[in-house]
Scaffold this motif. Structure first.
Motif, mmCIF file in Angstrom:
data_model
loop_
_atom_site.group_PDB
_atom_site.id
_atom_site.type_symbol
_atom_site.label_atom_id
_atom_site.label_comp_id
_atom_site.label_asym_id
_atom_site.label_seq_id
_atom_site.Cartn_x
_atom_site.Cartn_y
_atom_site.Cartn_z
ATOM 1 N N TYR A 29 0.821 -1.214 0.000
ATOM 2 C CA TYR A 29 0.000 0.000 0.000
ATOM 3 C C TYR A 29 0.855 1.264 0.000
ATOM 4 O O TYR A 29 0.591 2.212 -0.740
ATOM 5 N N GLN A 33 2.501 3.648 -4.097
ATOM 6 C CA GLN A 33 1.905 4.965 -4.353
ATOM 7 C C GLN A 33 2.789 5.876 -5.205
ATOM 8 O O GLN A 33 2.300 6.508 -6.148
ATOM 9 N N HIS A 36 2.861 4.267 -8.946
ATOM 10 C CA HIS A 36 1.641 3.695 -9.531
ATOM 11 C C HIS A 36 1.424 4.262 -10.937
ATOM 12 O O HIS A 36 1.582 5.459 -11.166
ATOM 13 N N ASP A 39 -3.906 6.587 -13.815
ATOM 14 C CA ASP A 39 -5.212 5.950 -14.001
ATOM 15 C C ASP A 39 -5.908 6.500 -15.238
ATOM 16 O O ASP A 39 -6.952 7.180 -15.160
ATOM 17 N N LYS A 56 -2.109 -5.160 -6.106
ATOM 18 C CA LYS A 56 -3.182 -4.509 -5.357
ATOM 19 C C LYS A 56 -4.294 -5.496 -5.002
ATOM 20 O O LYS A 56 -4.903 -5.387 -3.919
ATOM 21 N N ASN A 126 -9.493 9.599 -11.076
ATOM 22 C CA ASN A 126 -8.467 10.468 -11.671
ATOM 23 C C ASN A 126 -8.916 11.914 -11.869
ATOM 24 O O ASN A 126 -8.219 12.699 -12.511
ATOM 25 N N HIS A 188 -4.622 14.737 -8.382
ATOM 26 C CA HIS A 188 -4.691 13.289 -8.270
ATOM 27 C C HIS A 188 -3.329 12.644 -8.044
ATOM 28 O O HIS A 188 -3.202 11.684 -7.284
ATOM 29 N N GLU A 189 -2.295 13.160 -8.704
ATOM 30 C CA GLU A 189 -0.975 12.536 -8.580
ATOM 31 C C GLU A 189 -0.408 12.647 -7.174
ATOM 32 O O GLU A 189 0.516 11.905 -6.807
ATOM 33 N N GLN A 191 -2.642 12.735 -4.397
ATOM 34 C CA GLN A 191 -3.609 12.130 -3.484
ATOM 35 C C GLN A 191 -3.126 10.786 -2.953
ATOM 36 O O GLN A 191 -3.418 10.422 -1.817
ATOM 37 N N ARG A 192 -2.414 10.066 -3.802
ATOM 38 C CA ARG A 192 -1.976 8.727 -3.419
ATOM 39 C C ARG A 192 -1.083 8.731 -2.178
ATOM 40 O O ARG A 192 -1.056 7.757 -1.431
ATOM 41 N N TYR A 193 -0.355 9.812 -1.970
ATOM 42 C CA TYR A 193 0.582 9.842 -0.847
ATOM 43 C C TYR A 193 -0.131 9.809 0.501
ATOM 44 O O TYR A 193 0.489 9.513 1.529
#
Length: 229
Positions: A29, A33, A36, A39, A56, A126, A188-189, A191-193
């Motif tokens: 997880y 990130q 990744h 999307d 995942k 995304n 979005h790029e 947000q994963r963090y």
């Protein structure tokens, strides 16, 4: 008495065996990130997409096992807060498994025949909504987000209050889940963090499950008394 002891030993072994699953879930997880694939439609047919979605999918299953181990380890001392967190957070990852399954096995074959569907499906995350109506998929993903938010907060707080597992990762899980909605304000790029702290919390909790300390032994004692009356 021997049968009871053997039963407790077997239960403790099963609970400890969930520790590596929590560690692996957290590692995947947090680790995927920064790298990744984007999307978007162009990523769906790339070999890296299959690799990441496979990881995942395994991660989702690992999380379900890990969450179960976390709750069972502290069931003798946790109250309704941990129970609610266990149910909600587990449901979130159960639903996430369905979305990841679709991304792994359904989207790639549709890349050339139904690109609008893929754009609309990936548009859920995304920030580029597609033009096709994909039915209840969008509201279901919103429900998933609410379950993740509430489940993470309640499981973290319940684990913190139970005092069986370390307080640090328990608090980290609750706080990380609490600030997750704020990540929606970011591109979005980035947000994963927001997922990384949750991953780190599970790595930490996984080691606590795998190598239980005195607090866990006390819980085993409580369970023993409950079994023997």
């Amino acid at each position: 008495m021997t049968t009871t002891a053997n039963r407790l030993l077997t239960s403790d072994t099963l609970i400890r065996s969930t520790g590596p699953f929590a560690i692996l879930a957290g590692l995947i997880y947090a680790g995927i990130q920064p790298i990744h694939p984007p999307d978007f439609l162009a990523s769906v047919t790339a070999p890296s997409w299959t690799i990441f979605m496979s990881l995942k999918l395994a991660m989702c299953l690992f999380f379900i096992i890990a969450i179960t181990g976390l709750y069972v380890r502290q069931v003798g001392r946790s109250g309704w807060t941990a129970l609610a967190g266990f149910v909600l957070f587990g449901l979130a990852w159960w639903l996430q498994t369905g979305f990841i399954f679709a991304e792994l096995f359904i989207l790639p074959p549709l890349a050339t025949v139904a690109p609008q569907f893929i754009d609309s499906f990936l548009g859920i995350v995304n920030q580029h909504p597609g033009t096709m109506d994909i039915g209840p998929i969008v509201p279901t993903y919103s429900v998933l987000g609410v379950l993740y938010l509430l489940g993470g907060i309640l499981l973290g707080i319940g684990t913190l209050r139970a005092g069986v597992l370390p307080r640090g990762p328990s608090a980290l899980l609750a706080v990380a889940a609490l600030v997750t909605p704020a990540a929606a304000l970011l591109p979005h790029e980035f947000q994963r963090y927001a997922a990384i702290p949750v991953g780190l919390a599970f790595i930490w909790l996984g080691f606590a499950l795998w190598f239980p300390r005195k607090a866990s032994a006390n819980v085993a004692g409580d369970l023993s008394q409950a079994v023997t009356g």
